[in-house]
Motif scaffolding. Structure first.
Motif, PDB file in Angstrom:
ATOM      1  N   ALA A   1       0.632  -1.447  -0.181  1.00 12.63           N
ATOM      2  CA  ALA A   1       0.101  -0.200  -0.202  1.00 12.63           C
ATOM      3  C   ALA A   1       0.924   1.516   0.011  1.00 12.63           C
ATOM      4  CB  ALA A   1      -0.938   0.117   0.728  1.00 12.63           C
ATOM      5  N   TRP A   2      -0.117   2.183  -0.623  1.00  9.55           N
ATOM      6  CA  TRP A   2       0.850   3.001  -0.385  1.00  9.55           C
ATOM      7  C   TRP A   2       0.326   4.441   0.816  1.00  9.55           C
ATOM      8  CZ3 TRP A   2       5.570   5.398  -1.919  1.00  9.55           C
ATOM      9  CH2 TRP A   2       6.337   4.260  -3.609  1.00  9.55           C
ATOM     10  N   PHE A   3       1.074   4.965   2.051  1.00 12.39           N
ATOM     11  CA  PHE A   3       0.065   5.969   2.287  1.00 12.39           C
ATOM     12  C   PHE A   3       0.924   7.528   2.500  1.00 12.39           C
ATOM     13  CE2 PHE A   3      -2.213   3.554   5.560  1.00 12.39           C
ATOM     14  CZ  PHE A   3      -2.041   1.836   5.161  1.00 12.39           C
TER      15      PHE A   3
ATOM     16  N   CYS B   1      -3.284   0.715  -2.420  1.00  8.76           N
ATOM     17  CA  CYS B   1      -2.470  -0.491  -2.248  1.00  8.76           C
ATOM     18  C   CYS B   1      -3.419  -1.810  -3.568  1.00  8.76           C
ATOM     19  CB  CYS B   1      -3.835  -0.494  -1.147  1.00  8.76           C
ATOM     20  SG  CYS B   1      -3.117  -2.525  -0.210  1.00  8.76           S
ATOM     21  N   ILE B   2      -2.294  -2.421  -3.558  1.00 12.15           N
ATOM     22  CA  ILE B   2      -2.002  -3.436  -4.681  1.00 12.15           C
ATOM     23  C   ILE B   2      -1.828  -4.822  -3.908  1.00 12.15           C
ATOM     24  CG2 ILE B   2      -0.199  -3.512  -5.314  1.00 12.15           C
ATOM     25  CD1 ILE B   2      -0.820  -3.832  -8.545  1.00 12.15           C
ATOM     26  N   THR B   3      -3.085  -5.644  -4.221  1.00 11.39           N
ATOM     27  CA  THR B   3      -2.450  -7.227  -3.941  1.00 11.39           C
ATOM     28  C   THR B   3      -1.042  -8.271  -4.958  1.00 11.39           C
ATOM     29  OG1 THR B   3      -4.636  -8.402  -4.145  1.00 11.39           O
ATOM     30  CG2 THR B   3      -4.705  -7.570  -2.747  1.00 11.39           C
ATOM     31  N   ASN B   4      -0.620  -8.698  -3.997  1.00  8.74           N
ATOM     32  CA  ASN B   4       0.179  -9.490  -4.988  1.00  8.74           C
ATOM     33  C   ASN B   4      -0.123 -11.105  -6.085  1.00  8.74           C
ATOM     34  OD1 ASN B   4       3.435  -9.718  -6.130  1.00  8.74           O
ATOM     35  ND2 ASN B   4       3.177 -11.575  -4.967  1.00  8.74           N
ATOM     36  N   VAL B   5      -0.663 -11.436  -5.161  1.00  6.55           N
ATOM     37  CA  VAL B   5      -1.309 -12.532  -5.876  1.00  6.55           C
ATOM     38  C   VAL B   5      -2.141 -12.414  -6.762  1.00  6.55           C
ATOM     39  CG1 VAL B   5      -2.749 -14.825  -5.549  1.00  6.55           C
ATOM     40  CG2 VAL B   5      -1.307 -13.367  -3.531  1.00  6.55           C
ATOM     41  N   ASP B   6      -3.435 -11.515  -6.962  1.00  2.00           N
ATOM     42  CA  ASP B   6      -4.250 -11.044  -8.421  1.00  2.00           C
ATOM     43  C   ASP B   6      -3.988 -10.153  -8.583  1.00  2.00           C
ATOM     44  OD1 ASP B   6      -7.227 -11.609  -6.861  1.00  2.00           O
ATOM     45  OD2 ASP B   6      -5.324 -10.060  -6.189  1.00  2.00           O
TER      46      ASP B   6
ATOM     47  N   THR C   1      -2.663   6.143 -10.034  1.00  2.45           N
ATOM     48  CA  THR C   1      -2.529   4.384 -10.535  1.00  2.45           C
ATOM     49  C   THR C   1      -1.840   3.329 -10.039  1.00  2.45           C
ATOM     50  OG1 THR C   1      -4.308   5.229 -12.670  1.00  2.45           O
ATOM     51  CG2 THR C   1      -2.692   3.100 -12.786  1.00  2.45           C
ATOM     52  N   ILE C   2      -1.823   2.581  -9.238  1.00  2.00           N
ATOM     53  CA  ILE C   2      -0.997   2.092  -8.475  1.00  2.00           C
ATOM     54  C   ILE C   2      -1.418   0.566  -9.650  1.00  2.00           C
ATOM     55  CG2 ILE C   2      -2.348   0.766  -7.333  1.00  2.00           C
ATOM     56  CD1 ILE C   2      -0.910   0.425  -5.079  1.00  2.00           C
ATOM     57  N   SER C   3       0.264   0.109  -9.239  1.00  2.00           N
ATOM     58  CA  SER C   3       0.431  -0.819 -10.245  1.00  2.00           C
ATOM     59  C   SER C   3       1.912  -1.845  -9.766  1.00  2.00           C
ATOM     60  CB  SER C   3       0.618  -0.298 -12.150  1.00  2.00           C
ATOM     61  OG  SER C   3       2.085   0.256 -11.820  1.00  2.00           O
ATOM     62  N   LYS C   4       2.096  -3.382 -10.677  1.00  2.00           N
ATOM     63  CA  LYS C   4       3.201  -4.229  -9.579  1.00  2.00           C
ATOM     64  C   LYS C   4       3.980  -4.389 -11.707  1.00  2.00           C
ATOM     65  CE  LYS C   4       0.441  -7.840  -8.680  1.00  2.00           C
ATOM     66  NZ  LYS C   4       1.663  -8.330  -9.102  1.00  2.00           N
ATOM     67  N   ASP C   5       5.434  -4.565 -10.738  1.00  2.00           N
ATOM     68  CA  ASP C   5       6.762  -5.016 -11.943  1.00  2.00           C
ATOM     69  C   ASP C   5       7.105  -6.403 -11.245  1.00  2.00           C
ATOM     70  OD1 ASP C   5       8.595  -6.395 -13.821  1.00  2.00           O
ATOM     71  OD2 ASP C   5       8.451  -4.281 -14.393  1.00  2.00           O
ATOM     72  N   ASN C   6       6.248  -7.511 -11.569  1.00  2.00           N
ATOM     73  CA  ASN C   6       6.961  -8.283 -10.619  1.00  2.00           C
ATOM     74  C   ASN C   6       8.484  -8.593 -10.788  1.00  2.00           C
ATOM     75  OD1 ASN C   6       4.117  -9.369  -9.359  1.00  2.00           O
ATOM     76  ND2 ASN C   6       3.628 -10.524 -11.162  1.00  2.00           N
ATOM     77  N   ALA C   7       8.542  -8.377 -12.075  1.00  2.00           N
ATOM     78  CA  ALA C   7       9.835  -9.141 -13.132  1.00  2.00           C
ATOM     79  C   ALA C   7      10.908  -8.157 -11.766  1.00  2.00           C
ATOM     80  CB  ALA C   7      10.198  -9.154 -14.133  1.00  2.00           C
TER      81      ALA C   7
ATOM     82  N   SER D   1       1.859   5.881  -9.751  1.00  2.00           N
ATOM     83  CA  SER D   1       1.364   7.003 -10.865  1.00  2.00           C
ATOM     84  C   SER D   1       0.493   8.043 -10.099  1.00  2.00           C
ATOM     85  CB  SER D   1       0.963   6.607 -12.363  1.00  2.00           C
ATOM     86  OG  SER D   1       2.020   5.748 -12.770  1.00  2.00           O
ATOM     87  N   MET D   2       1.326   9.350 -10.305  1.00  2.00           N
ATOM     88  CA  MET D   2      -0.031  10.359  -9.815  1.00  2.00           C
ATOM     89  C   MET D   2      -0.117  11.428 -11.289  1.00  2.00           C
ATOM     90  SD  MET D   2       1.790  10.232  -5.822  1.00  2.00           S
ATOM     91  CE  MET D   2       3.431  11.213  -6.273  1.00  2.00           C
ATOM     92  N   ASN D   3      -1.453  11.707 -11.661  1.00  2.00           N
ATOM     93  CA  ASN D   3      -1.655  12.769 -12.485  1.00  2.00           C
ATOM     94  C   ASN D   3      -2.680  13.253 -11.623  1.00  2.00           C
ATOM     95  OD1 ASN D   3      -0.347  11.340 -14.733  1.00  2.00           O
ATOM     96  ND2 ASN D   3      -1.367   9.841 -14.186  1.00  2.00           N
TER      97      ASN D   3
END
Length: 123
Positions: free
Chosen positions: A35-37, A50-55, A69-75, A82-84
């Motif tokens: 999560a980001w606070f 917040c983002i969950t890693n599994v799904d 927008t929250i996103s993840k790069d598993n690699a 990303s804040m607009n």
């Protein structure tokens, strides 16, 4: 031990964009949430996203929905925020936090925290 390192904060004009990153390491399970606070001096800490890693389920506070927008790069084991359309009231220190399984934005009772990165939006 889990380590979280934020980067990417800075100064931006109102209406601009910025992306902050949270590099994560040390998880022994894939089932966690990041999560980001954000928090300004003298103010309560606010859960932003917040983002969950599994799904990859994502969650946003009403104050940033549609702009962030929250996103993840598993690699890279990295989570991005990303804040607009940034506003002066988005000025805060932004922290990433991690806990097992669930996303929560109403509580900051997370197990692991980064050191924070300053985001300043000028009017």
């Amino acid at each position: 031990e889990v380590h979280l390192v934020e980067s990417g904060g800075g100064l931006v004009q109102a209406g601009g964009s910025l992306r902050v990153s949270c590099a994560a390491s040390g998880f022994t399970s894939d089932d966690y949430a990041i999560a980001w606070f954000r928090q300004a001096p003298g103010k309560e800490r606010e859960g932003v996203s917040c983002i969950t890693n599994v799904d990859g389920s994502t969650y946003y506070s009403d104050s940033v929905k549609g702009r962030f927008t929250i996103s993840k790069d598993n690699a890279r084991n990295t989570v991005y925020l990303s804040m607009n359309s940034l506003k002066p009231e988005d000025t805060d220190v932004y922290y990433c936090a991690a806990q097992q399984i669930f996303c929560e934005l109403d509580s900051d009772d997370y197990d692991y925290w980064g050191q924070g990165t300053q985001v300043t939006v000028s009017s």
